[in-house]
Scaffold this motif. Structure first.
Motif, PDB file in Angstrom:
ATOM      1  N   GLY A  55       0.856  -1.175  -0.084  1.00  0.00           N
ATOM      2  CA  GLY A  55      -0.037  -0.169  -0.067  1.00  0.00           C
ATOM      3  C   GLY A  55       0.956   1.238   0.199  1.00  0.00           C
TER       4      GLY A  55
ATOM      5  N   LYS B  34       3.864   3.725  -0.919  1.00  0.00           N
ATOM      6  CA  LYS B  34       4.453   3.586  -2.267  1.00  0.00           C
ATOM      7  C   LYS B  34       5.714   4.301  -2.147  1.00  0.00           C
TER       8      LYS B  34
ATOM      9  N   ALA C 293       4.111   9.955  -0.242  1.00  0.00           N
ATOM     10  CA  ALA C 293       3.396   8.826  -0.543  1.00  0.00           C
ATOM     11  C   ALA C 293       3.611   7.281   0.115  1.00  0.00           C
TER      12      ALA C 293
ATOM     13  N   VAL D 175      -2.128   1.252   5.513  1.00  0.00           N
ATOM     14  CA  VAL D 175      -3.456   1.455   4.813  1.00  0.00           C
ATOM     15  C   VAL D 175      -4.187   0.074   4.873  1.00  0.00           C
TER      16      VAL D 175
ATOM     17  N   LEU E  26      -9.951   9.955  -4.827  1.00  0.00           N
ATOM     18  CA  LEU E  26      -8.704   9.152  -5.696  1.00  0.00           C
ATOM     19  C   LEU E  26      -8.883   9.073  -7.186  1.00  0.00           C
ATOM     20  N   GLN E  27      -8.008   9.027  -7.772  1.00  0.00           N
ATOM     21  CA  GLN E  27      -8.131   8.941  -9.419  1.00  0.00           C
ATOM     22  C   GLN E  27      -7.030   7.820  -9.664  1.00  0.00           C
ATOM     23  N   CYS E  28      -5.714   7.963  -9.869  1.00  0.00           N
ATOM     24  CA  CYS E  28      -5.176   6.906 -10.198  1.00  0.00           C
ATOM     25  C   CYS E  28      -4.771   6.051  -8.920  1.00  0.00           C
ATOM     26  N   GLY E  29      -4.914   6.550  -7.691  1.00  0.00           N
ATOM     27  CA  GLY E  29      -4.740   5.883  -6.581  1.00  0.00           C
ATOM     28  C   GLY E  29      -3.309   5.933  -5.999  1.00  0.00           C
ATOM     29  N   PHE E  30      -2.166   6.405  -6.849  1.00  0.00           N
ATOM     30  CA  PHE E  30      -1.003   6.111  -6.119  1.00  0.00           C
ATOM     31  C   PHE E  30      -0.593   6.667  -4.965  1.00  0.00           C
ATOM     32  N   CYS E  31      -1.247   8.143  -4.838  1.00  0.00           N
ATOM     33  CA  CYS E  31      -1.083   8.840  -3.499  1.00  0.00           C
ATOM     34  C   CYS E  31      -2.267   8.458  -2.506  1.00  0.00           C
ATOM     35  N   THR E  32      -2.939   7.804  -2.731  1.00  0.00           N
ATOM     36  CA  THR E  32      -4.006   7.492  -1.950  1.00  0.00           C
ATOM     37  C   THR E  32      -3.866   6.809  -0.456  1.00  0.00           C
ATOM     38  N   PRO E  33      -2.905   5.455  -0.539  1.00  0.00           N
ATOM     39  CA  PRO E  33      -2.736   5.405   0.758  1.00  0.00           C
ATOM     40  C   PRO E  33      -1.825   6.103   1.751  1.00  0.00           C
TER      41      PRO E  33
ATOM     42  N   LEU F 236      -4.546   8.738   2.937  1.00  0.00           N
ATOM     43  CA  LEU F 236      -5.465   8.029   3.839  1.00  0.00           C
ATOM     44  C   LEU F 236      -4.674   7.789   5.260  1.00  0.00           C
TER      45      LEU F 236
ATOM     46  N   CYS G  79      -0.106  15.046  -4.735  1.00  0.00           N
ATOM     47  CA  CYS G  79      -0.784  14.181  -5.677  1.00  0.00           C
ATOM     48  C   CYS G  79      -0.758  15.132  -6.918  1.00  0.00           C
TER      49      CYS G  79
ATOM     50  N   THR H 129      -6.610  15.393  -6.452  1.00  0.00           N
ATOM     51  CA  THR H 129      -7.408  14.904  -5.484  1.00  0.00           C
ATOM     52  C   THR H 129      -7.620  15.843  -4.492  1.00  0.00           C
TER      53      THR H 129
ATOM     54  N   ARG I 118     -16.155   5.044  -8.191  1.00  0.00           N
ATOM     55  CA  ARG I 118     -15.436   4.124  -8.935  1.00  0.00           C
ATOM     56  C   ARG I 118     -15.412   2.647  -8.630  1.00  0.00           C
TER      57      ARG I 118
ATOM     58  N   TYR J 282       0.071  -2.244  -8.656  1.00  0.00           N
ATOM     59  CA  TYR J 282       0.602  -1.384  -9.841  1.00  0.00           C
ATOM     60  C   TYR J 282       1.692  -1.943 -10.116  1.00  0.00           C
TER      61      TYR J 282
ATOM     62  N   GLY K  73      -6.769   6.263 -14.383  1.00  0.00           N
ATOM     63  CA  GLY K  73      -7.231   7.057 -13.208  1.00  0.00           C
ATOM     64  C   GLY K  73      -8.159   7.767 -13.590  1.00  0.00           C
TER      65      GLY K  73
END
Lengths: 226, 785
Positions: free
Chosen positions: A105, A107, A117, A145, A167-174, A177, A204, A208, B45, B58, B497
């Motif tokens: 989770g 990154k 991240a 996470v 969230l969009q691509c989700g890479f920063c999301t963990p 959170l 981000c 987001t 989503r 990923y 995304g």
């Protein structure tokens, strides 16, 4: 950078080391490993920890504890469970989580604490796991996470992220959170300012931010309606 | 057999019936009057849970048994001859399993160019191995600044070598010239000299924009794994099929021996279309090592040499009549795409406004820096930054409301409506009686305008954007209906995304009368039907109508099955939420699916050609409200108001996120980002995320989104793409707002405090303040083209 030949001494690397990106050479032929052995990894990292965590003290009159260079055994308490692992002492907490415990989770993005991240919580405080050695995370309770949900039941914050599309691509999301989880512990009824302060160190690129703030306020019940 | 269909197209208050020819297998298109159940709803989503639980894997997260870690050794100099590479000591390091080198004797053209690579049992070991590689570089003369590269005596980037292929064919009727480091096109429309002769007012100015780095959070990277003679590549990519094609070509494999996978990826913004050395060299190392190799770029290399948006120097001259009618535009611009192509910025000049004549002279200036890559609306944020400021200057000169000036000249009537809508949505604009100050502050007027609150001045400004409707007919979608009623919808392209996965399920559910939960989406695998690269905002317009066609055709086949069970002719069966109905009887979805012959029912549909539809331009207008600290030059964007059309919004929740994203990148581009090169060594000074500054939450304005529904009548869903339009006019709107606040104009990006202070000083008639030293690779020497 003058000179046609990059004939640096062995171990000090090539011109890649000279340009200062990523490589560990300090330019005088000393590797990062040798440097840490000289002054003691524990002493260096100890200075970085906050008061809330006990720093690993150097033992003995002027004799720092030496670990490695081979793998050493350690125990990390992650999401409430004690995990035993064996890693080289130079292993960051981030790499230990991702590569040894398959907790991917958090990154790796910048490898130097600039982007957030890799944010995890140690005893409730957000830390950038790429800037911490695994051996120095043994005393605390680490939250990632993967530990936010209870089985299939998302935490209110995770649920709010989903509903608000934070969230969009989700890479920063963990990282977001974990940072927001810490905000909600410190400020159970946060203002937008509190939330922004809490994620000021989380970058981000997809954009987001507005919804991260809105979702966190909603999870706390202080936001405007969904 | 095509059939004719009439649909209501247009936008609010301007709907008209248009008749289109529907190809075989196409459902009746959704139009202005369609009432939809799931499409157009703010559905969360499908992959949100995976992303918030950390379960989403990923490329960066994937570990395979026996996997090795690859790292590149890169040329540190802007130009060098590779005299020798000695990898013997790296090869001897225990844990190193494979080594690749560039050919000795090769000319290296930019800092960061790949020289060697190793694969080792850990990333740390791979980096240690790189330090053991001895490279003999012969440094060569180089040039990294576009203006300097145009000089007659500038070092040639491609001395005695072929120039890079231009990415797009030059526009029909344009002239191409190439000399030294410069390759340009001249495009003429109408008689420019005659048109300028008619002009009663002229505005002229020079504008500069910076090199911008994509800065996605997940770096470029791939994992290559051989199984016999078949290769699987996991890649952080915007183009699974593009990667497959390039990897197959580079390794001389038939395409069906290469499979590319990308289930989740951490951002692209245009930089991730190519297979790149991280895929191709990874595959070569994997073959040598007989083990999978993972090659992810370090952040340093990601910022240094994985692509960028070119800079620009633009000289722009507008001519108009006193009543505001534009008659002529002349744009001369150049910029550096490094050793690549694509520095053109003439899009907005061609697409936004009507006029009698225009001439666009654009040049790519090669320099010894890594090639540019397409970056969200290539050329357009740059072009708008200049054009929309020039339009505001023209408005000032004419004493005209800038909105009225736009309305008079816009090509796209939708945009005129968007302007009116925006004007009513921005309270600060209404506070000024709905007009921008007509006699407002202009450069040198000496009269500082804007609202005054101590040393903080507020300003508002607007700008128009433009984008286009593109789609790829090389798109197929498979819909599979299983006997237990489950539905799978599949395409091999990627969701970067933007929410592709989610609308694929929404459309399928809508068409088949099912709840969303019944639909499973499979994406990101070249073993699935072909899909587009996610660029040009083509993903949604390519995939969405194809999903609908496939679902429709599956529904038709199921109606045949139901007809037999209901004992009515197939043409009399309807399908809706209650299931299949034939005259008086109904059967549920599951009841009919249980009678599917065989194991499942499969339909593969291809993207049909677009119907003729309405105008194929997209608009979008943005209004910026800023605060400028007159003592420090610091700009804070308080609010952006966006009025954006993009056909039918398939999912307003994800669409709003996309618009936020475009605007945030635009604000970041306007105020903070700048790829800096050392003026002596030509090396990048800020290849990291702390000194290359992207916007953080504290710089993020409030963003108000107004979705302006348009029903363009092109395809069966009415959806157009949205990735790029929201980032086009942002910097221009902010620039116009700053001008409103300070009474002076900042004509260079990023609009940093020193540049704002200089503009304030200039407006006050003071001596031009010292700009930041080295502002740039020789900006004191920059000439207008």
């Amino acid at each position: 950078m003058a000179g046609a030949k990059a004939d640096a001494p062995p171990g000090a690397g090539t011109s890649q080391a000279e340009e200062g990106g990523g490589a560990a050479s300090t330019g005088g032929g000393l590797t990062r490993r040798e440097l840490f052995q000289g002054i003691g990894a524990a002493a260096v990292v100890g200075g970085m920890l906050g008061d809330s965590r006990r720093a690993r003290a150097a033992t003995g009159p002027g004799a720092p504890e030496v670990l490695g260079p081979g793998k050493v055994p350690l125990k990390l308490t992650v999401n409430g469970t004690e995990r035993a692992l064996s890693v080289e002492p130079r292993t960051t907490l981030l790499d230990a989580l991702r590569l040894e415990l398959d907790l991917t989770g958090a990154k790796p993005v910048c490898d130097r604490g600039a982007c957030g991240a890799c944010t995890v919580l140690i005893d409730g405080d957000p830390v950038v796991a790429c800037m911490m050695l695994a051996i120095d995370a043994q005393d605390g309770s680490i939250a990632t996470v993967e530990g936010l949900a209870e089985g299939d039941k998302l935490s209110p914050l995770q649920q709010a992220f989903v509903e608000h599309d934070a969230l969009q691509c989700g890479f920063c999301t963990p990282g977001m959170l974990m940072a927001c989880t810490a905000v909600l512990v410190q400020h159970p009824k946060p203002t937008a300012e509190n939330v922004r302060h809490g994620v000021a160190g989380n970058l981000c690129r997809c954009g987001t931010y507005p919804k991260v703030v809105a979702a966190t306020l909603a999870a706390a019940g202080t936001g405007k309606g969904g | 057999m095509a059939r004719k269909h009439t649909l209501q197209a247009g936008y609010d208050g301007h709907l008209e019936p248009i008749t289109v020819n529907l190809p075989d297998g196409e459902p009746e298109p959704w139009d202005a009057q369609s009432k939809l159940r799931i499409v157009g709803r703010p559905v969360p989503r499908l992959d949100a849970v995976a992303k918030v639980t950390g379960r989403a894997k990923y490329t960066q997260d994937i570990t395979l048994p026996g996997m090795l870690y690859g790292r590149f050794l890169r040329c540190p100099y802007p130009a060098a001859l590779l005299r020798n590479v000695d990898v013997s000591r790296a090869k001897a390091l225990p844990g190193v399993k494979a080594v690749w080198t560039e050919k000795v004797g090769r000319k290296l053209h930019y800092q960061g160019q790949e020289v060697a690579a190793v694969a080792a049992t850990s990333a740390d070991l791979a980096e240690e191995a790189l330090r053991l590689i001895q490279v003999d570089y012969e440094q060569r003369p180089f040039v990294v600044d576009a203006t300097k590269a145009m000089a007659a005596d500038a070092p040639l980037v491609f001395a005695g070598e072929k120039l890079p292929d231009a990415e797009d064919a030059p526009p029909a009727g344009s002239k191409v010239t190439a000399k030294g480091n410069v390759r340009g096109t001249v495009e003429n429309e109408g008689d420019l000299e005659a048109a300028f002769a008619e002009a009663e007012v002229i505005v002229e100015g020079t504008y500069r924009t910076q090199v911008q780095v994509h800065s996605a959070l997940e770096p470029h990277g791939s994992i290559a794994r051989w199984e016999g003679d078949e290769l699987t590549v996991w890649s952080s990519t915007q183009a699974t099929f593009g990667v497959r094609e390039q990897v197959a070509a580079a390794l001389k494999l038939p395409k069906n021996k290469v499979r590319v996978l990308c289930e989740y990826m951490g951002g692209g913004f245009g930089a991730k279309f190519s297979a790149g050395p991280w895929s191709i060299v990874a595959a070569k190392l994997a073959r040598e090592a007989q083990a999978p190799v993972k090659m992810m770029l370090t952040r340093h290399d990601e910022q240094l040499c994985s692509g960028n948006r070119p800079d620009s120097v633009q000289w722009l001259k507008l001519g108009a009549k006193r009543d505001g009618t534009l008659v002529a535009i002349h744009l001369k611009s150049y910029g550096t795409p490094g050793v690549g192509t694509g520095a053109g910025v003439g899009g907005p000049v061609g697409a936004l406004y009507k006029m009698k004549a225009r001439r666009v002279e654009e040049s790519d200036v090669f320099t010894n820096t890594r090639a540019a890559e397409a970056f969200r609306a290539p050329g357009h944020p740059q072009g708008c930054f200049a054009l929309e400021q020039a339009m505001d200057e023209l408005a000032q000169k004419l004493g005209m409301d800038p909105i009225e000036l736009r309305k008079k000249n816009l090509q796209n009537p939708v945009q005129v409506a968007e302007l009116e809508r925006g004007r009513n949505e921005v309270p600060a604009w209404k506070d000024r009686g709905g007009k921008l100050s007509a006699t407002g502050p202009g450069p040198g007027s000496g009269d500082i305008g804007g609202d005054v609150r101590g040393d903080i001045r507020r300003g508002i400004g607007m700008a128009c954007g433009v984008w286009y409707k593109f789609y790829s007919q090389a798109t197929q979608v498979e819909v599979e209906v299983h006997k237990d009623g489950r539905v799978e919808v599949k395409n091999g392209a990627q969701d970067i995304g933007t929410g592709t996965r989610t609308y694929m399920a929404q459309i399928t559910a809508e068409e088949l009368g099912l709840p969303l939960e019944a639909i499973t989406v499979r994406l990101g695998d070249t073993n699935l039907p072909v899909g587009p690269g996610s660029g040009g905002s083509i993903t949604t317009p390519s995939i969405a109508p194809t999903v609908r066609a496939a679902a429709y055709q599956a529904g038709q086949k199921l109606k045949d099955v139901a007809a037999g069970l209901l004992k009515v002719p197939a043409g009399e069966v309807t399908l809706g939420m209650e299931g299949f109905r034939g005259r008086t009887k109904t059967m549920t979805w599951k009841q009919v699916c249980a009678r599917i012959p065989g194991d499942k029912l499969t339909v593969v549909a291809s993207r049909a050609k677009d119907y003729q539809g309405l105008k194929d331009r997209m608009g979008g207008v943005q209004f910026a409200e800023v605060e400028v600290d007159m003592r420090t030059g610091v700009v804070r964007v308080v609010r952006m108001t966006v009025v954006q059309d993009f056909g039918r919004p398939l999912n307003p929740l994800t669409a709003e996120s996309q618009i936020n994203g475009g605007v945030i990148q635009g604000v970041s581009y306007a105020l903070f980002e700048d790829r800096r090169l050392d003026r002596h060594t030509g090396q990048m000074v800020n290849p990291n995320l702390e000194a290359y500054k992207i916007l953080t939450v504290n710089d993020c304005p409030e963003i108000r989104v107004v979705m302006f529904d348009v029903h363009p009548g092109f395809n069966n869903t009415g959806a157009i793409g949205l990735g790029e339009p929201p980032t086009v006019p942002t910097a221009a709107a902010i620039a116009n707002a700053i001008a409103d606040a300070i009474g002076g104009r900042v004509r260079e990006l990023p609009m940093t405090p020193d540049r704002v202070l200089a503009a304030i000083a200039e407006a006050r008639g003071e001596k031009r303040a010292q700009a930041t030293p080295g502002a740039d690779q020789g900006s004191d020497q920059r000439k207008a083209p």
